[in-house]
Design an enzyme around this catalytic site. Structure first.
Site, short mmCIF file in Angstrom:
data_model
loop_
_atom_site.label_atom_id
_atom_site.label_comp_id
_atom_site.label_asym_id
_atom_site.label_seq_id
_atom_site.Cartn_x
_atom_site.Cartn_y
_atom_site.Cartn_z
N ASP A 243 0.86 -1.19 0.00
CA ASP A 243 0.00 0.00 0.00
C ASP A 243 0.89 1.24 0.00
O ASP A 243 2.11 1.15 0.24
CB ASP A 243 -0.97 -0.01 1.19
CG ASP A 243 -2.18 0.89 0.94
OD1 ASP A 243 -2.16 1.68 -0.03
OD2 ASP A 243 -3.14 0.82 1.72
C1 NOJ Z 1 -3.90 3.97 0.08
C2 NOJ Z 1 -5.10 3.15 0.37
O1 NOJ Z 1 -4.97 2.54 1.63
C3 NOJ Z 1 -5.37 2.08 -0.67
O2 NOJ Z 1 -6.62 1.50 -0.42
C4 NOJ Z 1 -5.30 2.65 -2.05
O3 NOJ Z 1 -5.58 1.65 -3.00
C5 NOJ Z 1 -3.93 3.22 -2.27
N1 NOJ Z 1 -3.67 4.26 -1.31
C6 NOJ Z 1 -3.74 3.78 -3.68
O4 NOJ Z 1 -4.47 4.91 -3.84
#
Ligand code: NOJ
Length: 740
Positions: free
Chosen positions: A285
């Site tokens: 993430d």
């Molecule tokens: C952070 C988020 O936790 C996740 O769900 C998301 O897909 C990513 N950023 C990319 O934007």
């Protein structure tokens, strides 16, 4: 012209490398390409970067250097023409011509916006989720060149303070499993072959795993998860998604009982790969590899990168930390085979989705490929099935004819659009044209009534109550009270701002936003005998018992997307009979959290949960709650022993009211006694049926040994002899005995 021998030589056809030949098997292509790659090229394939100009709320949005050798770009939304120009650099100017995979958070729609996932689950019609995921994939590819969505978010969540409950399918693992599969099928197709066709996109199950267990519902917080909880609650939807063929997973931010998810070998390698046989790839993430420093796991970037890739995390999102792997390999500190494995998985998915054959996206206008009539129709269809009737005293709803009458629409969400669109809505923004406000639709549905609108109090501010309070306007409440006094019916548009739930939007309290309780109170006092209907928009369960007592009916709209206000009016006027149920329990107050279906037995039942409110044991509205304009009666279930350790269960359900309606039969299983203690009721299946007035249908269920068994803390299924109860309603159940 006659060719000289040397010119002939220059023209000699260069053989196409095997990896570029679509007729070759994927594994052979992966092998061939991998052996041609330098270490640097491999590490670039494991790198995912934003290239700026993006509108992802989580991204800083600054421009970063683009490299055509990167494996993936995320959140780019500069249009397909520009996206193709970047892609051309990758395909035509790099040594090996490996196309970039373009990822984006397409969670409940690209432009056409559907109900948020938590609301979708309450429809209990997974076919709708499959359909809207399909539409989302088509729009995202045709209009954005997206190959890969960071969806579905499949985390089972017990704490509505956590802002991200809106993104998942609620609190029950079985419901989450069913909806996860539906979403994967919608994005990727049901057959592996379909994924190669442009317009099918790779799904990403996230966040792996247990992020939703964050302490106190705080975002990005520590999670303390026992192995049992992991296997019983958090892992099942991922397992279902992997079985449905999901090509990727995203590891989570949380520290799972001492080892952060991105560096967790047990979850990523032992469980996901070794036990479930997953051969796609895992992406970290946003910044989670660099955040290992914040979690006090490692402050050394190289160590953090190595720990993640060794644990099984293949691609590194946004922080560029995998660049550090090069020196580690060159210094002999990290075996190159670890990198090779990760690259293999990334390439495999690129081949499987047909990226080498279709690297470029269509260059059409958004009007040509988005908002198609059938897409907008699907948005309304889904919204109808996700809005929950929580209260309907004296049959206030559906409304009788309002011809010649005055309807007061009061409340800060009455003339808003964003409150229906919600968080992570890809390219959808505040958009009255496509997501008309309740006010717009009320005018359309009640052409012969006078519609008066008053906000009554300020619109909630997404991130802070203090900001809402600052916007106080002393004229708003008196004007709303006057409107209520002269109205025949009052619609109260309450609830959260469209961005009050979602990532980093956890709330310490889950009451109505500032001034809304006072608004309800003042309106009830001004109009003591008039029907008041609350229309509540929110991305989580809210606890508003006191306000609820003062209104006659409540429709919980969630954030139901483009169809929200249309479906609301259809339900208010009785054109549609509400049928949604709650996929997440509503606590009475924050102090009662966690409260959820599938909870285990307490040691004593004879004393109250809390001494200060002994009359309030149990949740406000349980999982599975939701009223209809008709009534349903359940007969006693009947159980018969089937073959191979199965049990056949049947129950007749009758529509005893005067309107046609849909009812979800949720089957709960209770294993009365086990060495490994079991929940009071565990959801084992559900089915939604349509019934005409007076009609009876028999709903059957086959309980397999697997459904009767439980999973232990090592993830093994165990079946114990003994007595079980099966029920489909609060009032009736049947018991049966399992002997081995
Ligand atoms: C952070 C988020 O936790 C996740 O769900 C998301 O897909 C990513 N950023 C990319 O934007």
């Amino acid at each position: 012209m006659k060719k000289t021998p040397s010119a002939k030589k220059a023209c000699k056809k260069v053989a196409t490398p095997l990896y570029k030949d679509p007729k070759q098997p994927v594994e052979a292509r992966v092998k061939d390409l991998l052996r041609r790659m330098t270490l640097e090229e491999k590490i670039d394939q494991l790198t995912q970067m934003p290239i700026g100009g993006d509108i992802n709320p989580n991204n800083p949005g600054e421009w970063r250097n683009f490299s055509p050798t990167y494996g993936s770009i995320l959140s780019y939304c500069g249009g397909t023409k520009k996206r193709n120009e970047f892609q051309r650099l990758a395909v035509e100017t790099t040594r090996l011509g490996i196309p970039i995979i373009w990822g984006f958070d397409v969670i409940h729609g690209w432009r056409t916006t559907f109900p948020v996932s938590l609301a979708q689950a309450g429809s209990f019609r997974p076919a709708l989720t499959e359909k809207l995921s399909r539409i989302s994939a088509l729009e995202a590819w045709n209009d954005g060149g997206v190959n890969w969505t960071f969806s579905p978010m499949v985390e089972v969540a017990h704490d509505p303070r956590w802002g991200r409950v809106v993104e998942g399918y609620g609190e029950d693992p079985l419901t989450a499993q069913v909806f996860t599969k539906a979403a994967v099928y919608g994005y990727q197709g049901r057959k592996a072959e379909q994924l190669k066709t442009p317009g099918y996109i790779a799904a990403c199950l996230k966040h792996f795993v247990g992020y939703s267990a964050s302490e106190g519902g705080r975002d990005y917080a520590y999670t303390d998860i026992s192995r049992r909880a992991l296997w019983e609650w958090y892992l099942p939807p991922f397992e279902a998604g992997v079985a449905a063929g999901a090509r990727t997973l995203m590891s989570s931010f949380n520290d799972i009982t001492g080892t952060p998810a991105v560096a967790n070998y047990y979850t990523q390698t032992e469980v996901l790969r070794n036990r479930w046989g997953f051969d796609g790839f895992i992406v970290s993430d946003w910044g989670s590899v660099s955040q290992l420093k914040a979690q006090r796991f490692s402050s050394d970037p190289a160590e953090s990168a190595a720990a993640s890739v060794v644990a099984g995390n293949d691609m590194c999102m946004s922080d560029g930390y995998y660049k550090n792997l090069k020196a580690l390999v060159e210094d002999g500190k990290l075996p190159v085979k670890v990198i090779n494995k990760a690259v293999e998985r990334v390439l495999r998915v690129k081949f499987q989705i047909g990226l080498f054959e279709h690297p470029y996206a269509p260059e059409k206008t958004k009007e040509e490929v988005c908002w198609l009539p059938e897409y907008l129709q699907a948005a309304v269809e889904t919204a109808r099935e996700t809005i929950v009737l929580l209260k309907n005293e004296k049959n206030t709803l559906p409304l009788k004819s309002q011809k010649g009458k005055r309807i007061a629409l009061i409340g800060p969400n009455g003339d808003k659009s964003l409150c229906h669109i919600g968080w992570w809505a890809a390219l959808a923004r505040d958009d009255e044209k496509h997501a008309p406000s309740l006010l717009t639709k009320a005018r359309e549905f009640f052409p012969d009534s006078e519609i008066v609108f008053e906000p009554g109090c300020p619109e909630p501010f997404p991130a802070s109550n203090a900001e809402t309070i600052k916007k106080f306007d002393p004229n708003q409440l008196p004007a709303a009270v006057e409107a209520a006094k002269s109205a025949d019916v009052i619609l109260l548009a309450l609830g959260e701002h469209g961005h009050q739930s979602g990532e980093y939007h956890s709330r310490r309290d889950i009451c109505l936003p500032p001034f809304q309780d006072e608004l309800v109170d003042a309106i009830r006092k001004a109009a003591p005998d008039k029907p008041i209907i609350a229309l509540v928009t929110a991305g989580r369960p809210l606890a508003f018992q006191e306000a609820a007592k003062k209104v006659d009916a409540i429709l919980y709209l969630w954030q139901s997307g483009y169809g929200a206000s249309q479906a609301t009016m259809e339900i208010l006027t009785g054109k549609v009979n509400p049928s949604a149920k709650l996929a997440m329990t509503f606590p009475r107050t924050v102090g009662q959290i966690p409260v959820y279906v599938n909870a285990h037995h307490p040691a004593r039942f004879d004393l109250h949960d809390y001494q200060d409110y002994p009359e309030e044991d149990g949740p406000w509205f349980p999982f599975g709650y939701g009223l209809s304009y008709t009534t349903f009666e359940y007969a006693e279930p009947v159980v018969k022993k089937g073959a191979n350790g199965t049990f056949k269960v049947k129950v007749s359900v009758t529509n005893t009211g005067k309107k046609a309606g849909a009812e979800t039969i949720i089957w709960y299983l209770h294993d009365l006694e086990a060495y490994y203690t079991q929940p009071v009721k565990r959801v084992v299946s559900f089915e939604k049926i349509d019934l005409e007035p007076g009609e009876t249908k028999v709903v059957s269920l086959t309980l397999t040994p697997e459904m009767l068994s439980y999973v232990n803390e090592d993830g093994q299924r165990q079946l114990e002899e003994g007595t079980f109860e099966i029920s489909a309603s609060e009032k009736t159940s049947a018991s049966f005995t399992v002997s081995l």
